[in-house]
Design an enzyme around this catalytic site. Structure first.
Site, PDB file in Angstrom:
ATOM      1  N   ASN A   1       4.106   7.705   6.048  1.00 11.53           N
ATOM      2  CA  ASN A   1       4.115   6.948   4.694  1.00 11.53           C
ATOM      3  C   ASN A   1       5.542   6.782   4.290  1.00 11.53           C
ATOM      4  O   ASN A   1       6.066   8.188   4.244  1.00 11.53           O
ATOM      5  CB  ASN A   1       3.250   7.515   3.708  1.00 11.53           C
ATOM      6  CG  ASN A   1       3.380   6.891   2.496  1.00 11.53           C
ATOM      7  OD1 ASN A   1       4.674   6.637   2.051  1.00 11.53           O
ATOM      8  ND2 ASN A   1       2.399   6.880   1.614  1.00 11.53           N
TER       9      ASN A   1
ATOM     10  N   GLU B   1       3.142   2.201   2.697  1.00 10.50           N
ATOM     11  CA  GLU B   1       3.792   2.103   1.302  1.00 10.50           C
ATOM     12  C   GLU B   1       5.338   1.726   1.552  1.00 10.50           C
ATOM     13  O   GLU B   1       6.394   2.243   1.162  1.00 10.50           O
ATOM     14  CB  GLU B   1       3.902   3.891   0.436  1.00 10.50           C
ATOM     15  CG  GLU B   1       2.564   4.162  -0.307  1.00 10.50           C
ATOM     16  CD  GLU B   1       3.072   5.037  -1.360  1.00 10.50           C
ATOM     17  OE1 GLU B   1       3.519   4.477  -2.580  1.00 10.50           O
ATOM     18  OE2 GLU B   1       3.019   6.078  -1.169  1.00 10.50           O
TER      19      GLU B   1
ATOM     20  N   ASP C   1      -2.086   7.046   5.910  1.00 14.70           N
ATOM     21  CA  ASP C   1      -2.063   7.871   4.765  1.00 14.70           C
ATOM     22  C   ASP C   1      -3.607   7.867   4.330  1.00 14.70           C
ATOM     23  O   ASP C   1      -3.967   6.935   3.527  1.00 14.70           O
ATOM     24  CB  ASP C   1      -1.267   7.598   3.740  1.00 14.70           C
ATOM     25  CG  ASP C   1      -1.213   8.380   2.425  1.00 14.70           C
ATOM     26  OD1 ASP C   1      -2.204   9.226   2.560  1.00 14.70           O
ATOM     27  OD2 ASP C   1      -0.544   8.190   1.620  1.00 14.70           O
TER      28      ASP C   1
ATOM     29  N   ASN D   1      -5.058  10.010   2.117  1.00 14.85           N
ATOM     30  CA  ASN D   1      -5.302  10.258   1.046  1.00 14.85           C
ATOM     31  C   ASN D   1      -6.492  11.248   0.833  1.00 14.85           C
ATOM     32  O   ASN D   1      -7.190  11.353  -0.221  1.00 14.85           O
ATOM     33  CB  ASN D   1      -5.110   9.348  -0.266  1.00 14.85           C
ATOM     34  CG  ASN D   1      -3.703   9.180  -0.572  1.00 14.85           C
ATOM     35  OD1 ASN D   1      -3.029  10.031  -0.933  1.00 14.85           O
ATOM     36  ND2 ASN D   1      -3.382   7.686  -0.870  1.00 14.85           N
TER      37      ASN D   1
ATOM     38  N   ASP E   1      -2.382  12.774   5.873  1.00 13.16           N
ATOM     39  CA  ASP E   1      -2.007  11.684   7.044  1.00 13.16           C
ATOM     40  C   ASP E   1      -2.568  12.323   8.173  1.00 13.16           C
ATOM     41  O   ASP E   1      -2.418  13.249   8.731  1.00 13.16           O
ATOM     42  CB  ASP E   1      -0.568  11.655   7.116  1.00 13.16           C
ATOM     43  CG  ASP E   1       0.196  11.191   5.883  1.00 13.16           C
ATOM     44  OD1 ASP E   1       0.460  10.157   5.745  1.00 13.16           O
ATOM     45  OD2 ASP E   1       0.608  12.330   5.023  1.00 13.16           O
TER      46      ASP E   1
ATOM     47  N   ASP F   1       8.148  11.475   0.680  1.00 11.38           N
ATOM     48  CA  ASP F   1       7.581  12.785   0.494  1.00 11.38           C
ATOM     49  C   ASP F   1       6.309  13.096   1.612  1.00 11.38           C
ATOM     50  O   ASP F   1       5.907  14.162   1.472  1.00 11.38           O
ATOM     51  CB  ASP F   1       6.779  12.757  -0.985  1.00 11.38           C
ATOM     52  CG  ASP F   1       6.140  11.359  -1.457  1.00 11.38           C
ATOM     53  OD1 ASP F   1       6.150  10.448  -0.664  1.00 11.38           O
ATOM     54  OD2 ASP F   1       5.659  11.231  -2.598  1.00 11.38           O
ATOM     55  N   HIS F   2       6.297  12.228   2.474  1.00 11.40           N
ATOM     56  CA  HIS F   2       5.388  12.367   3.619  1.00 11.40           C
ATOM     57  C   HIS F   2       6.278  12.697   4.944  1.00 11.40           C
ATOM     58  O   HIS F   2       7.426  12.073   5.118  1.00 11.40           O
ATOM     59  CB  HIS F   2       4.594  11.334   3.948  1.00 11.40           C
ATOM     60  CG  HIS F   2       3.411  10.970   2.770  1.00 11.40           C
ATOM     61  ND1 HIS F   2       2.132  11.007   3.157  1.00 11.40           N
ATOM     62  CD2 HIS F   2       3.762  10.365   1.577  1.00 11.40           C
ATOM     63  CE1 HIS F   2       1.708  10.527   2.080  1.00 11.40           C
ATOM     64  NE2 HIS F   2       2.422  10.091   1.019  1.00 11.40           N
TER      65      HIS F   2
END
Length: 261
Positions: A7, A34, A150, A152, A221, A250-251
């Site tokens: 991501n 994303e 991802d 989530n 992930d 941030d991933h």
DNA sequence: ATGCCTGTCCGTGACAGA
């Protein structure tokens, strides 16, 4: 075959990181999430210049997924089946014909679902049920298949540095975790968990409050493998070092290696 | 208890074309 899911939190903002990563990791296939841009705005030329074929399912501002592959991408399908009214770009899959056989790879950006008790959480659960149905149908085809992205979802307590902090969060709701287990229970293998039972293995750290420096992380992930893919699993690595780069996503990227081709 | 950080879009202003 090395397959990566990442991501990137904006393909355009992260293009330099992506180029660096492609050069040094040299993956065969990359699942991006994303990308936060339309197909037209996706930096395809820069990626093609590094020897990758590109398939994009983009959207303005939000969401957006893509597949990159050294070998050609065949039978590209955009969007998760089951709801023609769903306009969010969260799913793309394709087939890569390698020497050892064809591999189907999907790039998944599962809805976040926060806040709980809103339409967003209902959308997440409905999306997960559609994904389960699609993965059940794909399973019957007995392909070498990798559904990476991802999700989530924090599957278990060991997948968070402080599980209690996520009690009220959509990523850790019993319903979210049950829906993730229901997919595994079809007969899919969580690639990382096939390799290790260790805790402390995270793929996401929030930008805020020094989460990465404090290792306040979660594992959300995932790469889910069909039985024929699981039989070929050689190893998994979380590229935590990439999260430490300047102005990172941030991933962190998740790398999966299969004995194919 | 809340914000923390980041990215995109919009609006704004500058500018080009009619």
């Amino acid at each position: 075959m090395k397959i990566v899911t990442w991501n990137v939190n904006s393909a355009r903002q992260r293009l330099a990181h992506l180029e660096t990563f492609l050069r040094e990791s040299a993956p065969d296939v990359v699942c991006l999430q994303e990308i936060k841009c339309t197909d037209e705005a996706f930096p395809a030329a820069a990626i093609e210049a590094l020897g990758y074929n590109v398939a994009v399912h983009g959207q303005k501002t939000f969401n957006g997924v893509a597949l990159l592959s050294r070998l050609p991408l065949e039978d590209v399908r955009r969007g998760l089946p089951g709801d023609d009214g769903d306009l969010q770009a969260r799913y793309i899959e394709a087939v890569i014909s390698a020497g050892g056989g064809a591999v189907r790879v999907a790039s998944i950006y599962l809805p976040n679902g926060n806040p709980v008790a809103t339409e967003k959480f209902a959308y997440k659960l409905a999306w997960m049920e559609r994904l389960r149905a699609h993965m059940a149908a794909r399973l019957a085809e007995e392909e070498i298949a990798v559904f990476a992205g991802d999700y989530n979802v924090i599957p278990e307590p060991r997948d968070a540095s402080d599980p209690a902090a996520w009690t009220g969060d959509a990523l850790y709701q019993p319903e979210s975790r049950a829906a993730f287990r229901a997919i595994l229970n079809l007969g899919y293998t969580d690639a990382l968990r096939a390799c290790t039972d260790a805790g402390g293995l995270y793929t996401f750290w929030d930008y805020q409050a020094g989460a990465f420096q404090r290792d306040f992380g979660i594992r959300i992930d995932h790469a889910l493998l069909s039985p024929r893919a699981a039989d070929r699993l050689r190893g998994v690595a979380i590229r935590r070092d990439v999260r430490a780069w300047e102005k990172p996503s941030d991933h962190a990227p998740l790398e999966v290696t299969l004995d194919v081709g």
